[in-house]
Design an enzyme around this catalytic site. Structure first.
Site, short mmCIF file in Angstrom:
data_model
loop_
_atom_site.label_atom_id
_atom_site.label_comp_id
_atom_site.label_asym_id
_atom_site.label_seq_id
_atom_site.Cartn_x
_atom_site.Cartn_y
_atom_site.Cartn_z
CB SER A 67 -0.93 0.02 1.21
OG SER A 67 -1.69 1.22 1.24
CB CYS A 107 -19.42 6.47 -3.66
SG CYS A 107 -19.31 6.46 -1.87
CB CYS A 128 -25.94 2.21 4.12
SG CYS A 128 -25.25 1.20 2.81
#
EC number: 1.8.5.4
Length: 430
Positions: free
Chosen positions: A34, A156, A347
């Site tokens: 990463s 999103c 959510c």
């Protein structure tokens, strides 16, 4: 000799996959690559932008953490993938060989409206959220019109709604809400569509929330340009309109990063450079390559007048990671069983003083169950979940057995399903 799994990405997808692999197979060699030295809890980035969280509250350094669980951490950018040679090359030129590769990079952000990157703000990364926090201080000192929303191609949408409602609450607390006209502009065909055709009564719920809080909305339009003092959008008839703005926050669209594109058109979808996967989130051509998270190419669930994409929420990503980990371990052990993620989602959208709770099982219709609720309890639930998830990251187990049992008892959810035929679109039923 132990097999070697390389995971690219240190977000929810990468960490969840690495931890699941480690817990399923203690002797497996795992390397996580990463370019960020930390894990950041993405659902709290709107709170970071509002100044309601500090960066250290919602992040965990990876270098001291991952070796505790026998996971090698390489803090470099992955530059390229050679799927024929089974290698990943990092920014420093280091070549890493793998037996299995999991691509969980997250997306490349695409600021597709003219002037968006220069004149607007974002909450998609911790760095962007901190920059947005500075811009908000300027707004508080010199109030004026605010425009928030999503450009064409966005998948999103939730954080934009959350940010708008949280900002309303903060402005009200500061006693300056009456000085700040608020407008929400979205590419969705209607409010609360979320890229998934809505979730239960989400359209009515969001419209009521905006009406009660005096937030104007414009849906089913394409934002074309964002200037320092206005937003320009185009309606379905091709007419352009302007909305004055002193502060803006627009969600960008996503595509796969350069490292995915480097693997070629059999790994990267030519249209958006996302990872091509089947129902089991395995690449159909290179069977030892898997995709997890936002970087996977899940097709839109329906054609909308302005393009929208399918969101990949935290719970969906955890389920992808679990399925992929089981599939890799089963392949190593010559077990023919394959798993597909259920892709159900909880959510929780924080509105400051209260919150909305949305549950869809699965997210991609047809659905078996849908729940939409709202209340102060959901606000506290989200805060508690944030602390719980960071605890899971620090303790090396994203999928504790008690969590799976709780979801099964209360929501009748199983995160992964045995799949006899993986060769279908991701999200389609086995």
């Amino acid at each position: 000799m132990a097999k070697h799994v390389v995971v690219i990405g240190g977000g929810v997808g990468g960490i969840a996959t690495a931890y699941n692999l480690r817990n399923l197979m203690p002797d497996l060699k795992i390397t996580l690559i990463s370019d960020r030295p930390y894990f950041g809890f993405t659902p709290a980035f709107p709170h970071l932008a509002m100044g309601w969280r500090k960066f250290e509250d919602i992040s965990v350094p990876l270098a001291p953490l991952l070796p505790k669980f026998n996971i090698e951490f390489i803090n470099e950018k992955a530059e390229s993938i050679d799927p024929d040679a089974n290698t990943v090359t990092t920014q420093s030129g280091k070549k890493i060989e793998y037996d299995y590769l999991v691509i969980a990079t997250g997306p490349k952000l695409v600021f597709g409206a003219e002037g968006q990157e220069e004149n607007s703000t974002s909450i998609c990364t911790a760095e962007h959220a901190l920059e947005t926090q500075k811009k908000l201080q300027e707004l508080y000192a010199n109030p004026g019109p605010v425009v928030i929303g999503a450009i064409p191609g966005v998948s999103c949408f939730g954080p934009a709604y959350e940010f708008a409602l949280m900002l309303h609450y903060e402005l009200k607390k500061r006693g300056i809400r009456y000085k700040v006209p608020m407008t929400f502009i979205t590419s969705e065909p209607y409010l609360g569509h979320f890229g998934v055709g809505g979730i239960g009564a989400s359209k009515r719920l969001v419209e009521d929330l905006f009406a009660e809080r005096n937030i104007d909305w414009i849906a089913n339009v394409a934002v074309k340009a964002i200037e320092p003092d206005k937003v320009i959008y185009e309606d379905l008839n091709g007419n352009t309109h302007e909305v004055p703005a002193k502060f803006t926050m627009f969600m960008p669209s996503f595509q796969g990063p350069e490292v995915v594109a480097s693997a070629g058109d059999k790994v990267a979808n030519p249209a958006n450079k996302m990872v091509i996967v089947n129902r089991c989130f395995q690449n159909p051509t290179y069977k030892n390559i898997f995709g997890v998270g936002v970087v996977t190419a899940i097709p839109p669930i329906e054609k909308t007048p302005i393009p929208t994409g399918v969101p990949k929420t935290g719970m969906m990503i955890e389920q992808m990671a679990m399925a992929v980990a089981h599939n890799i371990v089963n392949d190593i052990r010559n077990n023919p069983d394959k798993y597909a993620p259920r892709l159900s989602a909880i959510c929780i959208a924080d509105f400051g003083e209260d919150a909305g709770f949305f549950f869809a099982d699965p997210v991609i219709p047809p659905r078996e169950r849908v729940i939409t609720k709202m209340g102060k309890w959901a606000h506290y639930f989200k805060t508690a979940f944030e602390k719980y998830f960071l605890w899971k990251v620090r303790n090396g187990n994203i999928a504790p057995s008690f969590e799976e049992k709780v979801l099964e008892i209360f929501l009748k959810v199983h995160p992964i399903e045995l799949c006899k035929d993986c060769e279908g679109a991701p999200g389609s039923r086995c």
